[in-house]
Design a protein around this motif. Sequence first.
Motif, PDB file in Angstrom:
ATOM      1  N   THR A 155       0.861  -1.201   0.089  1.00  0.00           N
ATOM      2  CA  THR A 155       0.141  -0.109  -0.088  1.00  0.00           C
ATOM      3  C   THR A 155       0.948   1.382   0.006  1.00  0.00           C
ATOM      4  N   ALA A 156       0.309   2.510  -0.301  1.00  0.00           N
ATOM      5  CA  ALA A 156       1.187   3.740  -0.213  1.00  0.00           C
ATOM      6  C   ALA A 156       1.610   3.761   1.259  1.00  0.00           C
ATOM      7  N   ASP A 157       0.848   3.523   2.042  1.00  0.00           N
ATOM      8  CA  ASP A 157       1.184   3.756   3.516  1.00  0.00           C
ATOM      9  C   ASP A 157       2.367   2.908   3.868  1.00  0.00           C
ATOM     10  N   TYR A 158       2.350   1.868   3.418  1.00  0.00           N
ATOM     11  CA  TYR A 158       3.450   0.842   3.679  1.00  0.00           C
ATOM     12  C   TYR A 158       4.748   1.355   3.234  1.00  0.00           C
ATOM     13  N   ARG A 159       4.517   1.735   1.692  1.00  0.00           N
ATOM     14  CA  ARG A 159       5.643   2.278   1.012  1.00  0.00           C
ATOM     15  C   ARG A 159       6.372   3.604   1.768  1.00  0.00           C
ATOM     16  N   ALA A 160       5.394   4.409   2.207  1.00  0.00           N
ATOM     17  CA  ALA A 160       5.906   5.534   3.011  1.00  0.00           C
ATOM     18  C   ALA A 160       7.026   5.191   4.450  1.00  0.00           C
ATOM     19  N   HIS A 161       6.440   3.933   4.805  1.00  0.00           N
ATOM     20  CA  HIS A 161       6.976   3.395   6.216  1.00  0.00           C
ATOM     21  C   HIS A 161       8.285   2.997   5.509  1.00  0.00           C
ATOM     22  N   LEU A 162       8.290   2.083   4.545  1.00  0.00           N
ATOM     23  CA  LEU A 162       9.497   1.594   4.063  1.00  0.00           C
ATOM     24  C   LEU A 162      10.756   2.552   3.806  1.00  0.00           C
ATOM     25  N   ILE A 163      10.364   3.735   3.349  1.00  0.00           N
ATOM     26  CA  ILE A 163      11.233   4.886   2.830  1.00  0.00           C
ATOM     27  C   ILE A 163      12.081   5.122   4.245  1.00  0.00           C
ATOM     28  N   ALA A 164      11.359   5.367   5.338  1.00  0.00           N
ATOM     29  CA  ALA A 164      12.226   5.658   6.504  1.00  0.00           C
ATOM     30  C   ALA A 164      13.102   4.260   7.017  1.00  0.00           C
ATOM     31  N   VAL A 165      12.238   3.140   6.915  1.00  0.00           N
ATOM     32  CA  VAL A 165      13.005   2.071   7.402  1.00  0.00           C
ATOM     33  C   VAL A 165      14.437   1.889   6.491  1.00  0.00           C
ATOM     34  N   MET A 166      14.417   1.883   5.140  1.00  0.00           N
ATOM     35  CA  MET A 166      15.413   1.396   4.354  1.00  0.00           C
ATOM     36  C   MET A 166      16.411   2.682   4.530  1.00  0.00           C
ATOM     37  N   ALA A 167      16.048   3.972   4.742  1.00  0.00           N
ATOM     38  CA  ALA A 167      16.832   4.988   4.886  1.00  0.00           C
ATOM     39  C   ALA A 167      17.709   4.947   6.152  1.00  0.00           C
ATOM     40  N   SER A 168      16.830   4.420   7.366  1.00  0.00           N
ATOM     41  CA  SER A 168      17.664   4.184   8.465  1.00  0.00           C
ATOM     42  C   SER A 168      18.666   3.070   8.268  1.00  0.00           C
ATOM     43  N   ARG A 169      18.170   2.063   7.748  1.00  0.00           N
ATOM     44  CA  ARG A 169      19.341   0.868   7.645  1.00  0.00           C
ATOM     45  C   ARG A 169      20.438   1.300   6.719  1.00  0.00           C
ATOM     46  N   LEU A 170      20.272   2.095   5.841  1.00  0.00           N
ATOM     47  CA  LEU A 170      21.351   2.666   4.953  1.00  0.00           C
ATOM     48  C   LEU A 170      22.394   3.676   5.678  1.00  0.00           C
ATOM     49  N   VAL A 171      21.728   4.394   6.446  1.00  0.00           N
ATOM     50  CA  VAL A 171      22.497   5.323   7.056  1.00  0.00           C
ATOM     51  C   VAL A 171      23.331   4.717   8.244  1.00  0.00           C
ATOM     52  N   GLU A 172      22.920   3.769   8.756  1.00  0.00           N
ATOM     53  CA  GLU A 172      23.469   2.759   9.770  1.00  0.00           C
ATOM     54  C   GLU A 172      24.855   2.165   9.063  1.00  0.00           C
ATOM     55  N   SER A 173      24.432   1.605   7.765  1.00  0.00           N
ATOM     56  CA  SER A 173      25.647   1.071   6.637  1.00  0.00           C
ATOM     57  C   SER A 173      26.672   1.908   6.409  1.00  0.00           C
ATOM     58  N   MET A 174      26.469   3.163   6.487  1.00  0.00           N
ATOM     59  CA  MET A 174      27.167   4.258   5.711  1.00  0.00           C
ATOM     60  C   MET A 174      28.075   4.789   6.807  1.00  0.00           C
TER      61      MET A 174
END
Lengths: 175, 264
Positions: B244-263
């Motif tokens: 859903t659109a809501d789930y995609r919005a949530h995923l942005i925050a999750v993927m960005a957090s994981r990425l920042v962590e790895s960077m």
Amino acid sequence: MWRYRYFLTSKPVKQTITLTVNGCEHAIEVEPRELLVDVLRNHLRLTGTHVGCDTSQCGACVIHANGASLKSCTAFAIQFDGAELTTIEGLGQPDKLHPMQQAFQQHHGLQCGFCTPGMVMSALDLLDRHQQPSRHQISEWLEGNLCRCTGYHNIVNAVAAGAEQAAALDTDKTA
Amino acid sequence: MYPFEYHKAQSVEDAVAQVTRGDDGKFLAGGMTLIPTMKQRLASPDLLVDIGQLDSLNGIRKDGDTIVVGAMTTHATVERSPLVNAHLPGLAQLAAVIGDPQVRNRGTLGGSVANADPAADYPAAVLGLNASIVTDKRTIPAEAFFIDIFETALEEHEIITEIRFPIVKNSGYKKFPNPASHYPIVGVFIAVTDDETRVAVTGAAGFVFRCEEAEKRLAARFDAAALEDMKLSHEDFNEDIHATADYRAHLIAVMASRLVESMR
């Protein structure tokens, strides 16, 4: 509508291309729309390369062109004029299997066998990159190959064993 | 598949001259989208001009503080390039997770960017790194390139020749792939320069966009914790059987957090 008329009235324009398949050179007349896998199977009768999905998802049609693996159902033969291709038939013979084929046999890496040619060809491309791939690397690499029988466990075992045998053969050669 | 005429281009000029001969001539690059589309008869060009094997469009070089990637460079080449890995690790990470190995062996940077699939990976790097798209006619900045779903600033029969990626201090890419197709349901590219932190998102909407809320938070503090409780408006987001659109919005925050962590 015009296209329908075109379809009825025009004769397909054929062109002659040269393919070196498993070391043998062939001059073949093809229509531009003929897929590489269809030319291998229908013109050259190399039916070891399979067509599973025809939508570039299943990987049963994987072959090598100029050293890199590709899905031959998602390429026009005419793009490969002058290329060197290797298909599953180019690896081993029934009485002298390639180490990777042998590993699939020994580790029961197949059930119906339909996906096996693609699995083997894909696995060999992996070995070009990583001589000793980890199990994780193997399963990631086989992303583009679907098997509907075995659940992949034995396929990963087979690729790992095939990699070891191939590496051992290489060491023998250099020793 | 309907019959068509095929021409192997000898040069960019030759390609442009030839393609106009057809009523619906198209350029063929790696064919990873065009060929399946033709099989489904969603496209039926009467002429294909093959530019996939033009040497002048292939290769990676460093030009000052820019990495220049030829349009017909395959994803596998970008993934393995020592230059890209050394200077733009995010771009190499992105190329390494496109589709499957066979797609990466054939698919090209220019083909992916010109097609502008809303769920393609490369647009995230192009916008995230603020790259320049060089065509046979002009240079287009990334910000002005992606216009809508499958729509770019390219004119008919304009060919991308290369894409110039500025070297940045740090970069990374993470996506939540659709398990079947490996297209990102959401993919996030982050680039950190001396002046700014850019966050580009693909897969979530009709075309790639910058997530200003995440940029603002990360500019203040480059830490996954800075993205906690980030709520994005998702009015224009994609909704389909996968998410859903809501789930995609949530995923942005999750993927960005994981990425920042790895960077970090």
